[in-house]
Design an enzyme around this catalytic site. Structure first.
Site, PDB file in Angstrom:
ATOM      1  N   LYS A  71       0.812  -1.015  -0.082  1.00 25.54           N
ATOM      2  CA  LYS A  71      -0.039   0.027  -0.019  1.00 25.54           C
ATOM      3  C   LYS A  71       0.831   1.170  -0.014  1.00 25.54           C
ATOM      4  CE  LYS A  71      -4.365  -1.781   1.908  1.00 25.54           C
ATOM      5  NZ  LYS A  71      -5.343  -1.483   3.050  1.00 25.54           N
ATOM      6  N   ASP A 107     -10.151   2.745   1.196  1.00 22.66           N
ATOM      7  CA  ASP A 107     -10.419   2.163   2.735  1.00 22.66           C
ATOM      8  C   ASP A 107     -11.357   3.057   3.327  1.00 22.66           C
ATOM      9  OD1 ASP A 107      -9.264  -0.387   2.636  1.00 22.66           O
ATOM     10  OD2 ASP A 107      -7.490   0.481   3.277  1.00 22.66           O
ATOM     11  N   GLY A 130      -6.922   2.668  17.722  1.00 25.16           N
ATOM     12  CA  GLY A 130      -6.021   2.048  16.726  1.00 25.16           C
ATOM     13  C   GLY A 130      -5.191   3.133  15.736  1.00 25.16           C
ATOM     14  N   GLY A 133      -2.969   1.287   9.391  1.00 24.35           N
ATOM     15  CA  GLY A 133      -3.367   1.610   8.249  1.00 24.35           C
ATOM     16  C   GLY A 133      -4.977   1.707   7.893  1.00 24.35           C
ATOM     17  N   ARG A 159       3.010   6.034  17.484  1.00 28.74           N
ATOM     18  CA  ARG A 159       2.173   6.099  16.293  1.00 28.74           C
ATOM     19  C   ARG A 159       0.816   6.800  16.250  1.00 28.74           C
ATOM     20  NH1 ARG A 159       0.765   0.178  14.482  1.00 28.74           N
ATOM     21  NH2 ARG A 159       0.919   0.140  12.206  1.00 28.74           N
ATOM     22  N   GLY A 245     -17.991  -4.344   9.971  1.00 27.21           N
ATOM     23  CA  GLY A 245     -16.803  -4.166   8.984  1.00 27.21           C
ATOM     24  C   GLY A 245     -17.343  -4.370   7.440  1.00 27.21           C
TER      25      GLY A 245
HETATM   26  P1  NDP Z   1      -1.989  -2.314  11.136  1.00 24.07           P
HETATM   27  O1  NDP Z   1      -1.236  -3.494  11.642  1.00 24.07           O
HETATM   28  O2  NDP Z   1      -1.693  -1.372  10.351  1.00 24.07           O
HETATM   29  O3  NDP Z   1      -2.648  -1.477  12.767  1.00 24.07           O
HETATM   30  C1  NDP Z   1      -3.222  -2.318  13.897  1.00 24.07           C
HETATM   31  C2  NDP Z   1      -3.549  -1.483  14.698  1.00 24.07           C
HETATM   32  O4  NDP Z   1      -4.192  -2.342  15.950  1.00 24.07           O
HETATM   33  C3  NDP Z   1      -2.395  -0.911  15.615  1.00 24.07           C
HETATM   34  O5  NDP Z   1      -2.785   0.461  15.880  1.00 24.07           O
HETATM   35  C4  NDP Z   1      -2.032  -1.564  16.715  1.00 24.07           C
HETATM   36  O6  NDP Z   1      -1.569  -0.955  17.943  1.00 24.07           O
HETATM   37  C5  NDP Z   1      -3.716  -2.072  17.113  1.00 24.07           C
HETATM   38  N1  NDP Z   1      -3.505  -3.381  17.881  1.00 24.07           N
HETATM   39  C6  NDP Z   1      -3.471  -4.528  17.351  1.00 24.07           C
HETATM   40  N2  NDP Z   1      -3.605  -5.297  18.438  1.00 24.07           N
HETATM   41  C7  NDP Z   1      -3.740  -4.809  19.340  1.00 24.07           C
HETATM   42  C8  NDP Z   1      -3.867  -5.036  20.865  1.00 24.07           C
HETATM   43  N3  NDP Z   1      -4.020  -6.339  21.328  1.00 24.07           N
HETATM   44  N4  NDP Z   1      -3.928  -4.091  21.880  1.00 24.07           N
HETATM   45  C9  NDP Z   1      -4.439  -2.854  21.262  1.00 24.07           C
HETATM   46  N5  NDP Z   1      -4.232  -2.312  20.018  1.00 24.07           N
HETATM   47  C10 NDP Z   1      -3.749  -3.460  19.122  1.00 24.07           C
HETATM   48  O7  NDP Z   1      -3.487  -2.991  10.666  1.00 24.07           O
HETATM   49  P2  NDP Z   1      -4.543  -2.618   9.828  1.00 24.07           P
HETATM   50  O8  NDP Z   1      -4.857  -1.069  10.152  1.00 24.07           O
HETATM   51  O9  NDP Z   1      -4.129  -2.438   8.433  1.00 24.07           O
HETATM   52  O10 NDP Z   1      -5.825  -3.330   9.895  1.00 24.07           O
HETATM   53  C11 NDP Z   1      -6.644  -3.348  11.060  1.00 24.07           C
HETATM   54  C12 NDP Z   1      -7.699  -4.093  10.743  1.00 24.07           C
HETATM   55  O11 NDP Z   1      -8.650  -3.412  10.135  1.00 24.07           O
HETATM   56  C13 NDP Z   1      -7.532  -5.537  10.174  1.00 24.07           C
HETATM   57  O12 NDP Z   1      -8.458  -6.302  10.991  1.00 24.07           O
HETATM   58  C14 NDP Z   1      -8.121  -5.529   8.770  1.00 24.07           C
HETATM   59  O13 NDP Z   1      -8.477  -6.672   8.600  1.00 24.07           O
HETATM   60  C15 NDP Z   1      -9.187  -4.564   8.941  1.00 24.07           C
HETATM   61  N6  NDP Z   1      -9.448  -3.907   7.754  1.00 24.07           N
HETATM   62  C16 NDP Z   1     -11.020  -3.834   7.321  1.00 24.07           C
HETATM   63  C17 NDP Z   1     -11.199  -3.349   6.275  1.00 24.07           C
HETATM   64  C18 NDP Z   1     -12.703  -3.375   5.693  1.00 24.07           C
HETATM   65  O14 NDP Z   1     -12.888  -2.942   4.776  1.00 24.07           O
HETATM   66  N7  NDP Z   1     -13.585  -3.788   6.720  1.00 24.07           N
HETATM   67  C19 NDP Z   1     -10.192  -2.619   5.332  1.00 24.07           C
HETATM   68  C20 NDP Z   1      -8.793  -2.486   5.840  1.00 24.07           C
HETATM   69  C21 NDP Z   1      -8.490  -3.090   7.179  1.00 24.07           C
HETATM   70  P3  NDP Z   1       0.007  -0.282  18.022  1.00 24.07           P
HETATM   71  O15 NDP Z   1       0.159   0.665  17.153  1.00 24.07           O
HETATM   72  O16 NDP Z   1       0.093  -0.027  19.396  1.00 24.07           O
HETATM   73  O17 NDP Z   1       0.655  -1.556  17.591  1.00 24.07           O
END
Ligand code: NDP
Length: 280
Positions: A71, A107, A130, A133, A159, A245
């Site tokens: 991306k 998105d 969060g 992305g 972040r 979602g």
């Molecule tokens: P990223 O890996 O870029 O970001 C993940 C985020 O989740 C970070 O902010 C991370 O925090 C946080 N996170 C993950 N685990 C935990 C936890 N246990 N406790 C607290 N914070 C947590 O992922 P994406 O943004 O790309 O994707 C996120 C979700 O969005 C996925 O499930 C994906 O499938 C979904 N998605 C859905 C779409 C749709 O059309 N419905 C489109 C795009 C994505 P930290 O910064 O602290 O690590």
């Protein structure tokens, strides 16, 4: 009778590609609209992205989606960027016009269009869990759609702060960062709460550590599998209005198809295909 065996091509570049259900959604919607357009999931490792892009241009593709991990890397191959994609700094949809490649980020647009079926973002206060992305795209697009304030709630402070700073600097919305330690208690003046983390994605049944659901609070989840996450079930049980979602995914696919074909496809067909592929 004229015969044409040449389909137009679209698809997705990602690794790993095999689990991406968008192919089922797009192919069902193209067929229902009687369009001879195909959507192909392509396994493209990072070092092959350039070859894949040149291949798509060479074969006259209408365009393609980029998923993880392309991306941001795709920006190097583009001739133009849509304004919101430029702010977000990532692209998930590319249109090809001859040799010219334009990048969009659909998105966040998918999220905002799904949200509009419940509430107009104009003037609302958002809390987004969060800062990855999905959160980045949702925060920027919601702010550009008129949100009054965006609060980024994230575990990793650097972040989260960076995203809040981006929204404040590049959009008309106010933005603030809240470090997520323990339970996040949703303030009473928040109108829209979004889980934009991956917490709750199948097969996990965990749920973001949040309190303060109430009637009138719109609660959205980016996690599309399962459609009814524990997070949404808890929110609904406490009286909040919920948004799955799945709606974001379908709306994103609608926008992608419009960019590639100029046509509005049938969201109900897309949703049924998505539900069937998730059940499968
Ligand atoms: P990223 O890996 O870029 O970001 C993940 C985020 O989740 C970070 O902010 C991370 O925090 C946080 N996170 C993950 N685990 C935990 C936890 N246990 N406790 C607290 N914070 C947590 O992922 P994406 O943004 O790309 O994707 C996120 C979700 O969005 C996925 O499930 C994906 O499938 C979904 N998605 C859905 C779409 C749709 O059309 N419905 C489109 C795009 C994505 P930290 O910064 O602290 O690590």
């Amino acid at each position: 009778m004229a015969t044409n065996f040449l389909s137009q091509l679209t698809g997705s570049f990602a690794t790993s590609a095999a689990q991406n259900p968008t192919v089922a959604v797009m192919e069902a919607a193209y067929a229902a609209a009687d369009l001879d357009v195909r959507y192909i999931n392509c396994e493209v490792p990072p070092e092959r992205l350039g070859d894949a892009v040149r291949g798509a241009i060479g074969m006259g593709w209408l365009g393609f989606n980029c998923s993880i991990p392309h991306k941001v890397a795709i920006l190097d191959y583009l001739d133009a960027l849509a304004p919101s994609a430029e702010i977000i700094g990532a692209v998930n949809c590319v249109t090809i016009d001859g040799e010219r490649l334009t990048g969009e980020n659909t998105d966040g647009q998918g999220f905002v269009n799904a949200l509009r079926t419940i509430v107009d973002p104009q003037g609302r206060s958002f809390a987004i869990l969060g800062a990855g992305g999905a959160a980045r795209a949702i925060a920027v697009e919601s702010a550009l759609a008129g949100a009054r304030r965006i609060t980024i709630v994230n575990r990793t402070a650097s972040r989260g702060r960076e995203l809040a700073d981006l929204v404040a600097a590049r959009t008309p919305a106010d933005a603030e960062f809240v470090e997520w330690e323990g339970t996040y208690d949703v303030p009473a003046d928040v109108d829209v709460l979004v889980n934009a983390t991956s917490i709750g994605f199948h097969p996990s049944t965990s749920t973001p550590n949040v309190s303060g659901f109430r009637p009138g609070l719109v609660t959205a989840d980016v996690v599309a599998n399962p459609p009814q996450t524990q997070f949404l079930q808890r929110a609904a049980a406490e009286g909040a209005t919920t948004l799955e979602g799945l709606g974001m995914l379908v709306n994103q696919a609608l926008t992608n198809a419009r960019l590639w074909t100029g046509r509005d496809l049938d969201p109900a067909v897309m949703r049924r295909a998505l539900e069937a592929s998730l059940e499968g």
